[in-house]
Design an enzyme around this catalytic site. Structure first.
Site, mmCIF file in Angstrom:
data_model
loop_
_atom_site.group_PDB
_atom_site.id
_atom_site.type_symbol
_atom_site.label_atom_id
_atom_site.label_comp_id
_atom_site.label_asym_id
_atom_site.label_seq_id
_atom_site.Cartn_x
_atom_site.Cartn_y
_atom_site.Cartn_z
ATOM 1 N N HIS A 59 -44.124 -65.123 -47.380
ATOM 2 C CA HIS A 59 -45.005 -66.212 -46.984
ATOM 3 C C HIS A 59 -45.893 -65.820 -45.798
ATOM 4 O O HIS A 59 -47.075 -66.141 -45.769
ATOM 5 C CB HIS A 59 -44.112 -67.405 -46.614
ATOM 6 C CG HIS A 59 -44.862 -68.648 -46.333
ATOM 7 N ND1 HIS A 59 -45.622 -69.276 -47.278
ATOM 8 C CD2 HIS A 59 -44.970 -69.383 -45.201
ATOM 9 C CE1 HIS A 59 -46.167 -70.353 -46.752
ATOM 10 N NE2 HIS A 59 -45.788 -70.441 -45.490
ATOM 11 N N HIS A 108 -48.262 -76.238 -50.417
ATOM 12 C CA HIS A 108 -46.995 -76.736 -49.879
ATOM 13 C C HIS A 108 -46.122 -77.136 -51.061
ATOM 14 O O HIS A 108 -45.581 -78.240 -51.115
ATOM 15 C CB HIS A 108 -47.222 -77.894 -48.902
ATOM 16 C CG HIS A 108 -46.410 -77.760 -47.651
ATOM 17 N ND1 HIS A 108 -45.852 -78.815 -46.994
ATOM 18 C CD2 HIS A 108 -46.040 -76.660 -46.945
ATOM 19 C CE1 HIS A 108 -45.196 -78.386 -45.928
ATOM 20 N NE2 HIS A 108 -45.297 -77.086 -45.884
ATOM 21 N N ASP A 130 -54.744 -75.709 -39.046
ATOM 22 C CA ASP A 130 -55.397 -74.403 -39.210
ATOM 23 C C ASP A 130 -56.884 -74.499 -38.895
ATOM 24 O O ASP A 130 -57.458 -73.606 -38.262
ATOM 25 C CB ASP A 130 -55.258 -73.914 -40.667
ATOM 26 C CG ASP A 130 -54.064 -72.993 -40.841
ATOM 27 O OD1 ASP A 130 -53.533 -72.519 -39.824
ATOM 28 O OD2 ASP A 130 -53.668 -72.750 -41.996
ATOM 29 N N ASP A 282 -51.964 -72.508 -34.051
ATOM 30 C CA ASP A 282 -51.126 -73.644 -34.428
ATOM 31 C C ASP A 282 -49.767 -73.126 -34.840
ATOM 32 O O ASP A 282 -49.599 -71.936 -35.136
ATOM 33 C CB ASP A 282 -51.760 -74.428 -35.579
ATOM 34 C CG ASP A 282 -51.784 -73.630 -36.852
ATOM 35 O OD1 ASP A 282 -52.373 -72.533 -36.831
ATOM 36 O OD2 ASP A 282 -51.219 -74.070 -37.857
ATOM 37 N N GLU A 326 -39.713 -75.253 -37.938
ATOM 38 C CA GLU A 326 -41.047 -75.562 -38.454
ATOM 39 C C GLU A 326 -41.466 -76.969 -38.073
ATOM 40 O O GLU A 326 -42.229 -77.610 -38.794
ATOM 41 C CB GLU A 326 -41.053 -75.406 -39.975
ATOM 42 C CG GLU A 326 -40.798 -73.992 -40.405
ATOM 43 C CD GLU A 326 -40.938 -73.791 -41.903
ATOM 44 O OE1 GLU A 326 -40.953 -74.788 -42.650
ATOM 45 O OE2 GLU A 326 -41.033 -72.640 -42.318
ATOM 46 N N SER A 327 -40.966 -77.466 -36.968
ATOM 47 C CA SER A 327 -41.384 -78.798 -36.522
ATOM 48 C C SER A 327 -42.904 -78.864 -36.517
ATOM 49 O O SER A 327 -43.570 -77.936 -36.080
ATOM 50 C CB SER A 327 -40.852 -79.090 -35.118
ATOM 51 O OG SER A 327 -39.485 -79.375 -35.175
ATOM 52 N N GLN A 328 -43.419 -79.989 -36.992
ATOM 53 C CA GLN A 328 -44.854 -80.139 -37.180
ATOM 54 C C GLN A 328 -45.550 -80.543 -35.881
ATOM 55 O O GLN A 328 -44.899 -80.834 -34.885
ATOM 56 C CB GLN A 328 -45.086 -81.219 -38.242
ATOM 57 C CG GLN A 328 -44.459 -80.882 -39.580
ATOM 58 C CD GLN A 328 -45.184 -79.750 -40.244
ATOM 59 O OE1 GLN A 328 -46.365 -79.850 -40.539
ATOM 60 N NE2 GLN A 328 -44.503 -78.648 -40.469
ATOM 61 N N SER A 562 -49.126 -68.244 -52.871
ATOM 62 C CA SER A 562 -47.823 -68.880 -53.044
ATOM 63 C C SER A 562 -47.129 -68.216 -54.221
ATOM 64 O O SER A 562 -47.527 -68.414 -55.373
ATOM 65 C CB SER A 562 -48.005 -70.377 -53.297
ATOM 66 O OG SER A 562 -46.769 -70.969 -53.614
#
Ligand SMILES: Nc1ncnc2c1ncn2[C@@H]1O[C@H](COP(=O)(O)OP(=O)(O)O)[C@@H](O)[C@H]1O
Lengths: 609, 80, 234, 80
Positions: A59, A108, A130, A282, A326-328, A562
């Protein structure tokens, strides 16, 4: 004698070289692990292993796709429009009058299968960050979706959740949804596709890059606190085959907070306008690991982080978990010390939590040679001491074997000529109606009516038109148009031509709005790269897109791959989704796909073969 | 007729933006000492007839499949 | 003198720039107001724009109601002096602040709805609708998840009797609103709450019509006439 | 530390589309005998220190002014 720390440290790694490490469970191959040991000259600490495992995952590292994606650069047509090319968070295109536009599409898919609403919502959140990271104000989103058959029970779980997630997040952020697609095929039943696109606008001089120059500059983490969201997600979710087993060991789901993201956008734009950041990144997949290694690698190469300073939602998190979380809704900025107070005050105005977690350091020529030096401490002990470039830029690259599958000939032989044709008017009528009523062709307004297409007041075209179009400023008439297209069936039958077909369709959808196509983004949804047949599809597909882009003069500015979209060992139909962006000097000249009123007597032409 | 209450709360490790927004508001409104708020859902389910074990098992299944999302939520049943 | 119309930005406001644009197009000067400042900057009128203030996680408008700016706005609006237009989330904030009766609840379809909606303007003596003809039909975007207006029957009767229903949905209310209500006003006619978005119907290029401009030009006539407003047939 | 649970339900006369949709889904999923479902909210409020009467009154005021909208909702407090 001081007590031994309970966590793994560099000192411990040096004194216990033979401690077995769970690299395989983290998705790392043995030779990759060996390379890490080589780079470090010792075994990695568990924190370093966490960083390498996520950064070298498919990824994040594009290790299977890199050799093919190179063509997009090598075959790129001459274009004056490209201001920032592939490799940054998103490509940037000159659209005239000193304005630039940045756009990108990202998948996603796997998170959206596990938890459709949150998976799709955080997909939108990620792509928007992004775009923001490039220095642009995000101004519109699009979504390309694929599901299993409309009447399958699981589609009833997945589809409404995905649509509500996109609608919830995009609407709350105040970004108009200006188009997308929705398709159905049995192959997507256990592996839906959720690809989200975002476009942003800025002035040329406002472009921001992911870099950390200037020793002494502060590293600031701002936005949400860090929790156990999607831990292992980057490597387990995005890179391992999606099957029953991984369904069982569900990772902690990432939950999106669009309200916080909205504040983060406004806050970041104000920080940019006041010129308070020298570099920014980010936090997406691979969170702090990715942001620190990439920022350091893009600057002096040196950085020192006190990991204890990361504000946590759950105080029990270990350093490894903090690195992989991976907290947003988080961002990392590099800030000059004399601007720090103003930076913090701006964050406070927007109620955004901000913490200095470290600083940029100088490196010696020898350290620079090795790939820089990133040091992280935890409770005063050194737990990471590694060359960041080896994680961010020098990951493994695979020349995966590929081969045209034997069944391809049979597939192609089974063409439409074998189908029975309607013989009577009634049969023809029945067939036409059946076609028009098919879920992928029928009116999608039951989906699109859940999306706000008006917010920001600059939407010139959105659903039901062929392409979306927005005016890029209030002052002028300049606009950009966008369309996404993909056709998995065609691409399965002939990956080279099928990809070109998707590209050509998106290109036409932009052209018919009256805009001039300028640049391309893509989201390449495929099965496992370890399957030579899938890899062949991928090789053909990328070759097709690169050739077509050269032919029509639009460079690829970025995109996303992906892999591992499959159920068991059955891959989805290869589904490259191509996004084309065009520019129009005067949005008042746009064309709509309706024939319009008061045109009685006007002639209708059919163009093409 | 019987009534079963199903309380559905986000799992503790899952981010709860709702709750956070409320804690923030409490501070601004001068409600001191509120350290945490979590917001969940409450369902009141009314069932025809007697609530025997089989019935209760049915409601539990209902909670699992429809009322709660076990990926991110926990639930509790209560007979009122 | 150009009228000065304040547009409040709460954290999570989304249509604030659009509301300011509509004010500008109508010929007035938009003035940005910040939720955290208890200062109306001497504006002649205020628009509470659409969006998701504070995320609207608890209940739409529930938290915004307590913002510092509201401590200035509420008394001025309640007295009948300050014209206020609450659009969508702004309408919800006005209800939560008890400047308008009733509440807005989840759409009966349970989904967010974005569509071009035909409305019938009924009350044309308010500060924000005096430029429309009674019964005039207009097309204005509706985009909301919690737009279903509810109030007690007695309140609804009173609204009808006093001519305080500003606009109704033509045809079946898409969100389940009681008596098809899309917008209402207070007893002075200076405070109007409207679920659909007139600020998104002010330019032919970007809106389904320019029918929404009337709300903003009505305000200008109202301010110019200097006459007190009255609600409907009283 | 103390925890107060605040249950907020729509008043009975207010339409609850979520609850209705759930009843509908119950039928389709073969859960028989569910006659009514109402969906409300549950808040778990954590309070610093001792929960004396004054504190409880504070939480009640919080429920009244913020957590519930008395125009459409009823609420109940419970100390856990
Ligand atoms: N998932 C989606 N999100 C946003 N817009 C969509 C989506 N699916 C379809 N649309 C929009 O609906 C319209 C019709 O879509 P589609 O039937 O795919 O058109 P076409 O066949 O002409 O490409 C287009 O304007 C398209 O952008």
């Amino acid at each position: 004698m001081p007590e031994e720390p309970r966590f793994d440290t560099v000192a411990k790694a040096e004194s216990t070289p033979d401690t077995p490490q769970p690299f395989a469970e983290l998705g790392m191959k043995e030779d990759e692990y060996d390379r890490v040991r080589d780079i470090l000259g010792r075994r990695p600490t568990s924190a370093e292993l966490a960083i390498y495992s996520v950064m070298w995952s498919e990824h994040c590292s594009y290790k299977s796709s890199k050799v093919h994606l190179r063509q997009f650069g090598e075959k790129a047509p001459e274009s004056d429009a490209l201001l920032v090319g592939m490799g940054e968070n998103a490509g940037v295109v000159d659209v005239g009058d000193g304005y630039a536009v940045t756009f990108k599409i990202e998948s996603h898919n796997h998170p959206s299968y596990v938890e459709p609403h949150q998976g799709a919502a955080t997909g939108v959140g990620g792509i928007v960050r992004d775009i923001l990271t490039m220095g642009a104000r995000p101004v519109a989103v699009m979504d390309a979706l694929r599901f299993g058959p409309a009447d399958a029970p699981d589609t009833r779980r997945v589809l409404p959740g995905v649509v509500s997630g996109i609608s919830f997040y995009g609407n709350c952020l105040g970004l108009p949804n200006i188009g997308g697609e929705i398709g159905f095929d049995a192959g997507y039943a256990g592996n839906p596709l959720v690809n989200a696109l975002c476009v942003g606008v800025m002035r040329h001089e406002d472009i921001k890059l992911a870099q950390a120059p200037g020793p002494g500059n502060k590293v600031v983490l701002f936005g949400a606190t860090t929790g156990p969201d999607g831990i292992g997600g980057a490597s387990v979710l995005a890179s391992a085959t999606f099957d029953e087993e991984s369904h069982a060991k569900r990772p902690s789901v990432q939950v999106g907070d669009p309200f916080l993201e909205k504040l983060l956008i406004e806050c970041s734009l104000e920080l940019f306008a006041k010129d308070l950041v020298v570099g920014i990144q980010d936090l997406g997949a691979a969170g702090v690991s990715c942001a620190t290694t990439e920022l350091a690698a893009g600057g002096t190469g040196g950085m020192r982080i006190e990991l204890d300073r990361v504000p946590l939602r759950d105080p029990r998190l270990t350093p490894e978990e903090i690195l992989m979380s991976e907290s947003q809704e988080r961002m990392m900025a590099i800030v000059a010390p004399d601007r720090l107070d103003e930076f913090m005050a701006t964050c406070a105005k927007w109620d955004i939590l901000a913490s200095v977690i470290g600083e940029v350091t100088d490196v010696t020529p020898e350290e620079a040679e090795r790939g820089g030096r990133l040091v992280m401490t935890w409770r005063g002990e050194t737990i990471v001491d590694m060359p960041p470039r080896t994680a961010s830029d020098e990951g493994p690259v695979y020349e995966r074997p590929y081969a045209r599958p034997a069944e391809q000939d049979d597939l192609q032989a089974d063409d439409a000529a074998r189908l029975e044709r309607p013989r009577t008017d009634a049969e023809l009528r029945e067939q036409a109606l059946r076609l028009l009523g098919a879920p992928g062709i029928a009116d999608p307004s039951w989906v699109t009516s859940q999306y706000d297409r008006y917010v920001l007041g600059n939407t010139v075209l959105a659903t039901p038109h062929d392409g979306g179009m927005i005016r890029i400023t209030d002052e002028g008439d300049r606009g950009v148009a966008l369309a996404t297209d993909g056709n998995g069936r065609y691409t399965r039958l002939d990956p080279y031509t099928g990809t070109q077909l998707a590209y050509a369709e998106a290109y036409r959808n932009v052209a018919v709005t009256g805009a001039r196509p300028l640049a391309v983004t893509n989201c390449l949804n495929f099965g496992s790269p370890e399957d030579p047949a899938v890899m062949w599809q991928f090789a053909e597909s990328t070759r097709g897109l690169a050739d077509a882009c050269r032919q029509l003069g639009t460079p690829v500015t970025g995109g996303n791959v992906s892999f591992y979209n499959q159920t068991g060992s059955t891959a989805i139909n290869p589904t490259p989704v191509i996004g084309v962006l065009g520019v129009i000097d005067d949005v008042n000249q746009r064309l709509t796909s309706a024939f319009g009123r008061d045109l009685e007597g006007a002639r209708v032409f059919l163009l093409g073969e | 007729m019987a009534r079963v209450v199903v309380d559905v709360m986000l799992k503790p490790e899952i981010l709860d933006p709702q709750g956070q927004a409320i804690v923030g508001a409490c501070g601004r409104l001068g409600f001191e000492g509120v350290t945490q708020v979590r917001q969940g859902k409450r369902f009141e389910v009314e069932i025809e007839g007697e609530l025997d074990d089989a019935r209760l098992a049915d409601v539990r299944r209902l909670a699992e499949t429809l009322l709660a999302n076990p990926v991110i939520e926990d639930f509790e049943l209560r007979v009122e | 003198m150009t009228a000065r119309v304040g547009v409040v930005t709460f954290p999570g406001s989304l249509d604030d720039r659009d509301a300011a644009r509509a004010v500008r197009i109508s010929g007035a000067e938009p003035v940005s107001l910040w939720h955290g400042d208890a200062d109306l900057k001497g504006v002649d009128a205020v628009v509470l724009p659409g969006g998701f203030s504070y995320g609207d996680y608890l209940r739409c408008g529930a938290i915004a109601r307590f913002a510092p700016i509201m401590s200035e706005l509420v008394p001025a609006a309640r007295s009948g002096a300050l014209p206020v237009l609450g659009i969508c989330n702004g309408f919800q904030i006005l209800c939560e602040s008890h400047l308008l009766p009733g509440a807005l609840t989840r759409n009966s379809s349970r989904h967010f709805i974005c569509r071009d909606q035909t409305l019938r303007i009924e009350a044309t003596t308010t500060a924000w609708t005096n430029g429309y003809a009674p019964g005039q039909e207009v097309v204005i975007p509706l985009k909301s998840g919690e737009g279903s207006y509810v109030a007690e029957a007695a309140t609804l009767d009173e609204l009808e009797r006093d001519g305080r229903i500003v606009a109704r949905y033509v045809g079946t209310a898409p969100n389940g609103s009681q008596r098809g209500i899309a917008g209402i006003t207070n007893e002075h006619g200076n405070v109007v709450g409207l679920m659909p978005h007139p600020e998104h119907a002010v330019e032919a290029l970007t809106g389904p019509s320019v029918d929404g401009l009337g709300f903003f030009t009505s305000l200008l006539s109202h301010l110019a006439s200097g006459s007190p407003v009255g609600a409907g047939a009283r």
